[in-house]
Design a protein around this motif. Structure first.
Motif, PDB file in Angstrom:
ATOM      1  N   ASP A 132       0.806  -1.219   0.000  1.00 13.83           N
ATOM      2  CA  ASP A 132       0.000   0.000   0.000  1.00 13.83           C
ATOM      3  C   ASP A 132       0.844   1.276   0.000  1.00 13.83           C
ATOM      4  O   ASP A 132       0.304   2.369  -0.043  1.00 13.83           O
ATOM      5  CB  ASP A 132      -0.964   0.011   1.193  1.00 13.83           C
ATOM      6  CG  ASP A 132      -0.226  -0.091   2.530  1.00 13.83           C
ATOM      7  OD1 ASP A 132       0.996  -0.367   2.516  1.00 13.83           O
ATOM      8  OD2 ASP A 132      -0.866   0.094   3.583  1.00 13.83           O
ATOM      9  N   ARG A 133       2.164   1.120   0.038  1.00  9.04           N
ATOM     10  CA  ARG A 133       3.037   2.284   0.006  1.00  9.04           C
ATOM     11  C   ARG A 133       3.964   2.297  -1.204  1.00  9.04           C
ATOM     12  O   ARG A 133       4.908   3.073  -1.258  1.00  9.04           O
ATOM     13  CB  ARG A 133       3.868   2.352   1.291  1.00  9.04           C
ATOM     14  CG  ARG A 133       3.030   2.604   2.541  1.00  9.04           C
ATOM     15  CD  ARG A 133       3.888   2.730   3.779  1.00  9.04           C
ATOM     16  NE  ARG A 133       3.055   2.953   4.963  1.00  9.04           N
ATOM     17  CZ  ARG A 133       3.540   3.024   6.203  1.00  9.04           C
ATOM     18  NH1 ARG A 133       4.845   2.895   6.405  1.00  9.04           N
ATOM     19  NH2 ARG A 133       2.718   3.219   7.226  1.00  9.04           N
ATOM     20  N   LEU A 134       3.675   1.425  -2.167  1.00  9.60           N
ATOM     21  CA  LEU A 134       4.489   1.380  -3.388  1.00  9.60           C
ATOM     22  C   LEU A 134       4.275   2.663  -4.191  1.00  9.60           C
ATOM     23  O   LEU A 134       3.146   3.100  -4.398  1.00  9.60           O
ATOM     24  CB  LEU A 134       4.097   0.165  -4.229  1.00  9.60           C
ATOM     25  CG  LEU A 134       5.000  -0.156  -5.426  1.00  9.60           C
ATOM     26  CD1 LEU A 134       6.402  -0.531  -4.949  1.00  9.60           C
ATOM     27  CD2 LEU A 134       4.400  -1.300  -6.251  1.00  9.60           C
ATOM     28  N   GLN A 135       5.379   3.265  -4.649  1.00 15.33           N
ATOM     29  CA  GLN A 135       5.330   4.531  -5.352  1.00 15.33           C
ATOM     30  C   GLN A 135       5.878   4.393  -6.780  1.00 15.33           C
ATOM     31  O   GLN A 135       6.686   3.489  -7.054  1.00 15.33           O
ATOM     32  CB  GLN A 135       6.144   5.593  -4.602  1.00 15.33           C
ATOM     33  CG  GLN A 135       5.635   5.887  -3.203  1.00 15.33           C
ATOM     34  CD  GLN A 135       4.233   6.467  -3.214  1.00 15.33           C
ATOM     35  OE1 GLN A 135       3.914   7.316  -4.048  1.00 15.33           O
ATOM     36  NE2 GLN A 135       3.389   5.993  -2.294  1.00 15.33           N
ATOM     37  N   PRO A 136       5.483   5.294  -7.698  1.00 14.66           N
ATOM     38  CA  PRO A 136       6.023   5.243  -9.063  1.00 14.66           C
ATOM     39  C   PRO A 136       7.548   5.314  -9.086  1.00 14.66           C
ATOM     40  O   PRO A 136       8.194   4.676  -9.927  1.00 14.66           O
ATOM     41  CB  PRO A 136       5.395   6.468  -9.730  1.00 14.66           C
ATOM     42  CG  PRO A 136       4.152   6.738  -8.958  1.00 14.66           C
ATOM     43  CD  PRO A 136       4.466   6.351  -7.543  1.00 14.66           C
ATOM     44  N   GLU A 137       8.123   6.081  -8.166  1.00 19.68           N
ATOM     45  CA  GLU A 137       9.576   6.217  -8.132  1.00 19.68           C
ATOM     46  C   GLU A 137      10.271   4.891  -7.832  1.00 19.68           C
ATOM     47  O   GLU A 137      11.389   4.637  -8.296  1.00 19.68           O
ATOM     48  CB  GLU A 137       9.978   7.258  -7.085  1.00 19.68           C
ATOM     49  CG  GLU A 137       9.586   8.685  -7.426  1.00 19.68           C
ATOM     50  CD  GLU A 137       8.101   8.953  -7.220  1.00 19.68           C
ATOM     51  OE1 GLU A 137       7.606   9.954  -7.747  1.00 19.68           O
ATOM     52  OE2 GLU A 137       7.437   8.143  -6.504  1.00 19.68           O
ATOM     53  N   HIS A 138       9.612   4.012  -7.065  1.00 17.26           N
ATOM     54  CA  HIS A 138      10.177   2.690  -6.804  1.00 17.26           C
ATOM     55  C   HIS A 138      10.316   1.912  -8.106  1.00 17.26           C
ATOM     56  O   HIS A 138      11.324   1.225  -8.324  1.00 17.26           O
ATOM     57  CB  HIS A 138       9.291   1.910  -5.829  1.00 17.26           C
ATOM     58  CG  HIS A 138       9.229   2.519  -4.466  1.00 17.26           C
ATOM     59  ND1 HIS A 138       8.095   2.472  -3.671  1.00 17.26           N
ATOM     60  CD2 HIS A 138      10.144   3.211  -3.750  1.00 17.26           C
ATOM     61  CE1 HIS A 138       8.333   3.086  -2.527  1.00 17.26           C
ATOM     62  NE2 HIS A 138       9.570   3.544  -2.550  1.00 17.26           N
ATOM     63  N   LEU A 139       9.318   2.006  -8.967  1.00 15.80           N
ATOM     64  CA  LEU A 139       9.351   1.288 -10.239  1.00 15.80           C
ATOM     65  C   LEU A 139      10.397   1.885 -11.171  1.00 15.80           C
ATOM     66  O   LEU A 139      11.119   1.153 -11.862  1.00 15.80           O
ATOM     67  CB  LEU A 139       7.969   1.336 -10.912  1.00 15.80           C
ATOM     68  CG  LEU A 139       6.971   0.250 -10.507  1.00 15.80           C
ATOM     69  CD1 LEU A 139       6.688   0.291  -9.010  1.00 15.80           C
ATOM     70  CD2 LEU A 139       5.674   0.410 -11.290  1.00 15.80           C
TER      71      LEU A 139
END
Length: 403
Positions: A132-139
């Protein structure tokens, strides 16, 4: 603790009013402890072990706790009930999606590809993040790291698509507020390698060289009707009608980890097709069948009957790698340039188009899902067809040119 029903309540410092009714089973409640802090409890039903599932929130002010309680109730009433306890990690959700969702929807070979992508690239890169805290920047950082390791754009794009499918389901089930994969630009992939079909003369030389080997008709089929490798190796005699001169494509053969060679129906409906065979190919298949019957008699009890048109000398399926090696050796023996095995399929399409066969018919023969696939792949042939069409129109309206 002082019990305060969600519908009423007391103000800190004041004495609690006597309760006028008993709280219903499963109803949310809010309490203020002796230190003046507010706590809310929401009933979510039952856990997997059958015990009651209650969620707890707290805050310094009652109004804040009420807002938190109402938010949890709204998700519960909408059917979005998250598992109690520790927050779900990306790796845990991907594994659940593979085992319980993708496994029921995709073919075995596709599922194997998904698992490989998750295991090798997605889990090591972002599996430790809370879902629930995955962000576009992680990808974006993941894709950059994979590119630095030398992974091709096509492989990175494949990982992006797998992740996007898994996050789409998570979003639909309320486990994440959005599918962050849709907010990231996927890697750009170059156009596929240009088709390198054999000429008609080269194709004849290949078929002539194949005549000295067993399964010679395997290459006649490839060059005459353009079957995919998996379609040719999975073809069975039940789908070949030599009397009517037709061949029906119903399945392909693929190797799947943990399962060995498996037969699978085509993914696209257009790939299921019945093809008319040239008379010469019908005769080649009759000769091939007679030779195979002799091999079956020789093998005796060692023969494994899968009804395959093209098989090993004991009836077992031919491995894709062995088939590829036979093709390469045949090209060398025939003295023609080295091309991919898939270019045999391109050869069939190019020869059909060059003989004036309409692209729509070629599309049906190849089993393409869209006309654009045919026209884009064989765009090098279409200009000549356009010139031929213009010449025919000129002859129709103005007559043949003067000598």
């Amino acid at each position: 603790m002082t019990n305060v029903e969600e519908q009423g309540g007391t103000t800190p410092g004041r004495r609690k009013a006597p309760e006028t009714r008993k709280r219903a089973s499963g109803e949310s409640s809010i309490y203020q402890d002796e230190d003046g802090r507010w706590h809310g409890f929401v009933s979510m039903g039952k856990k997997e072990n059958g015990r009651r599932d209650r969620r707890h929130v707290s805050g310094a002010r009652r109004v804040d706790v009420v807002a938190k309680v109402r938010a949890i109730e709204a998700k519960r009433d909408a059917g979005f009930v998250e598992a109690a306890g520790r927050a779900l990690l990306v790796a845990e959700w991907l594994n659940h999606w593979l085992d319980n969702i993708a496994a029921r929807k995709v073919r075995a070979r596709t599922l194997e590809s998904y698992r490989s992508t998750v295991r090798l690239h997605l889990t090591p890169g972002i599996g430790h993040h809370r879902l629930d805290r995955l962000q576009p920047e992680h990808l974006e950082r993941l894709y950059a790291a994979l590119a630095d390791k030398g992974l091709s754009p096509a492989s990175i794009l494949r990982g992006h698509r797998v992740l996007s499918r898994a996050l789409k389901v998570a979003s639909q089930r309320g486990k994440v507020g959005r599918n962050v994969a849709t907010l990231v630009d996927p890697p750009t992939v170059k156009r596929p390698q240009t088709a390198l079909p054999l000429s008609a003369d080269e194709a004849r030389r290949v078929m002539a060289a194949a005549g000295a080997h067993r399964n010679a008709a395997r290459w006649t089929v490839a060059l005459a009707v353009g079957l995919r490798q998996s379609e040719a190796l999975g073809l069975c005699w039940a789908d070949v009608n030599l009397d009517e001169g037709t061949l029906t494509v119903r399945r392909g053969i693929h190797r799947v980890a943990g399962q060995g060679l498996v037969y699978e129906e085509p993914k696209a409906e257009r790939s299921r097709r019945t093809l008319a065979l040239p008379n010469q190919l019908v005769e080649a298949l009759r000769t091939h069948r007679s030779a195979q019957l002799e091999e079956r008699i020789t093998a005796g009890s060692l023969w494994e009957d899968d009804d395959l048109v093209f098989a090993q000398a004991n009836g077992r399926p031919i491995e894709r790698k062995s088939d590829w090696q036979a093709w390469k050796a045949l090209l060398h023996e025939a003295g023609v340039r080295d091309v991919r095995l898939h270019d045999g399929r391109h050869t069939a399409a190019t020869l059909l188009l060059s003989e004036g066969v309409h692209p729509r018919v070629v599309m049906e023969v190849l089993g393409h899902a869209q006309m654009r696939t045919t026209t884009d792949t064989y765009s090098h042939v279409l200009p000549a067809l356009g010139r031929d069409a213009a010449d025919r129109m000129g002859n129709a309206l103005w007559g043949p040119p003067a000598p």
